[in-house]
Design a protein around this motif. Sequence first.
Motif, PDB file in Angstrom:
ATOM      1  N   ASP A   1       0.784  -1.150   0.001  1.00 47.51           N
ATOM      2  CA  ASP A   1      -0.188   0.036   0.126  1.00 47.51           C
ATOM      3  C   ASP A   1       0.713   1.092  -0.086  1.00 47.51           C
ATOM      4  O   ASP A   1       1.339   1.522   1.121  1.00 47.51           O
ATOM      5  CB  ASP A   1      -0.964  -0.033   1.060  1.00 47.51           C
ATOM      6  CG  ASP A   1      -1.951   1.089   1.217  1.00 47.51           C
ATOM      7  OD1 ASP A   1      -1.877   1.981   0.332  1.00 47.51           O
ATOM      8  OD2 ASP A   1      -2.666   1.292   2.137  1.00 47.51           O
TER       9      ASP A   1
ATOM     10  N   THR B   1      -4.411   6.379  -5.901  1.00 47.85           N
ATOM     11  CA  THR B   1      -5.078   4.992  -5.802  1.00 47.85           C
ATOM     12  C   THR B   1      -3.954   3.900  -6.139  1.00 47.85           C
ATOM     13  O   THR B   1      -3.094   4.103  -6.656  1.00 47.85           O
ATOM     14  CB  THR B   1      -6.172   4.816  -7.265  1.00 47.85           C
ATOM     15  OG1 THR B   1      -5.075   4.987  -8.292  1.00 47.85           O
ATOM     16  CG2 THR B   1      -7.144   6.020  -7.251  1.00 47.85           C
ATOM     17  N   ARG B   2      -4.416   2.878  -5.215  1.00 44.90           N
ATOM     18  CA  ARG B   2      -3.516   1.944  -5.265  1.00 44.90           C
ATOM     19  C   ARG B   2      -4.143   0.412  -5.365  1.00 44.90           C
ATOM     20  O   ARG B   2      -5.375   0.361  -5.035  1.00 44.90           O
ATOM     21  CB  ARG B   2      -2.938   1.612  -3.883  1.00 44.90           C
ATOM     22  CG  ARG B   2      -1.776   2.776  -3.466  1.00 44.90           C
ATOM     23  CD  ARG B   2      -2.687   3.787  -2.762  1.00 44.90           C
ATOM     24  NE  ARG B   2      -3.036   3.544  -1.428  1.00 44.90           N
ATOM     25  CZ  ARG B   2      -3.946   4.289  -0.746  1.00 44.90           C
ATOM     26  NH1 ARG B   2      -4.209   5.485  -1.302  1.00 44.90           N
ATOM     27  NH2 ARG B   2      -4.386   4.150   0.458  1.00 44.90           N
ATOM     28  N   ASP B   3      -3.499  -0.483  -5.979  1.00 47.40           N
ATOM     29  CA  ASP B   3      -4.120  -1.817  -6.271  1.00 47.40           C
ATOM     30  C   ASP B   3      -3.740  -2.777  -5.620  1.00 47.40           C
ATOM     31  O   ASP B   3      -2.459  -2.795  -5.203  1.00 47.40           O
ATOM     32  CB  ASP B   3      -4.121  -2.319  -7.971  1.00 47.40           C
ATOM     33  CG  ASP B   3      -4.824  -1.536  -8.895  1.00 47.40           C
ATOM     34  OD1 ASP B   3      -5.869  -0.830  -8.393  1.00 47.40           O
ATOM     35  OD2 ASP B   3      -4.348  -1.127  -9.965  1.00 47.40           O
TER      36      ASP B   3
ATOM     37  N   VAL C   1      -8.872  -7.730  -7.876  1.00 48.30           N
ATOM     38  CA  VAL C   1      -7.967  -6.501  -7.753  1.00 48.30           C
ATOM     39  C   VAL C   1      -8.754  -5.878  -6.731  1.00 48.30           C
ATOM     40  O   VAL C   1      -9.995  -5.599  -7.156  1.00 48.30           O
ATOM     41  CB  VAL C   1      -7.534  -5.857  -9.078  1.00 48.30           C
ATOM     42  CG1 VAL C   1      -6.924  -4.519  -8.474  1.00 48.30           C
ATOM     43  CG2 VAL C   1      -6.344  -6.630  -9.621  1.00 48.30           C
TER      44      VAL C   1
ATOM     45  N   THR D   1      -8.951  -1.835  -5.553  1.00 45.96           N
ATOM     46  CA  THR D   1      -8.282  -0.471  -5.684  1.00 45.96           C
ATOM     47  C   THR D   1      -8.569   0.365  -4.475  1.00 45.96           C
ATOM     48  O   THR D   1      -9.808   0.361  -4.040  1.00 45.96           O
ATOM     49  CB  THR D   1      -9.326   0.360  -7.004  1.00 45.96           C
ATOM     50  OG1 THR D   1      -8.562  -0.711  -8.214  1.00 45.96           O
ATOM     51  CG2 THR D   1      -8.397   1.464  -7.265  1.00 45.96           C
TER      52      THR D   1
ATOM     53  N   ARG E   1      -8.454   3.761  -2.088  1.00 41.70           N
ATOM     54  CA  ARG E   1      -8.166   5.429  -1.920  1.00 41.70           C
ATOM     55  C   ARG E   1      -8.481   5.715  -0.455  1.00 41.70           C
ATOM     56  O   ARG E   1      -9.307   5.251  -0.069  1.00 41.70           O
ATOM     57  CB  ARG E   1      -9.397   5.859  -2.866  1.00 41.70           C
ATOM     58  CG  ARG E   1      -9.031   5.839  -4.391  1.00 41.70           C
ATOM     59  CD  ARG E   1     -10.182   6.703  -5.104  1.00 41.70           C
ATOM     60  NE  ARG E   1     -11.412   5.896  -5.142  1.00 41.70           N
ATOM     61  CZ  ARG E   1     -11.578   4.828  -6.063  1.00 41.70           C
ATOM     62  NH1 ARG E   1     -10.631   4.383  -6.456  1.00 41.70           N
ATOM     63  NH2 ARG E   1     -12.772   4.360  -6.235  1.00 41.70           N
TER      64      ARG E   1
END
Length: 106
Positions: A59, A65-67, A83, A85, A87
């Motif tokens: 993270d 945004t992170r996957d 996945v 996502t 935020r």
Amino acid sequence: MTAGRVRPPPSLRETAVAVARAQGLYLYDKKEDYNAWLAFSIVFNSTARRITLNLMGADIIAEKTRDISVVGGTGDFFMSRGVATLRTDAFEGFTYFRLQMDIKLY
């Protein structure tokens, strides 16, 4: 964890109907930047059956945004892949935060 989006103003003390809880590890892993590694299960509130969804990954908090990888689950989510996502929705100091999560399963 709640279904849908909690309406503004973003406060971590707002009440909403909980549909699940997250249990696992969220480890900060870098000194220079705020980054973390997480591994946790989303345990859904269901009286009929026990359903979980497992997530794991890095993270990178500075990213908008992170996957994160969905690596499995139980019940209806047995052997799930996908996945999530993430935020950051709200901060409260350095300790408490709220994440918005969109999950896509394949």
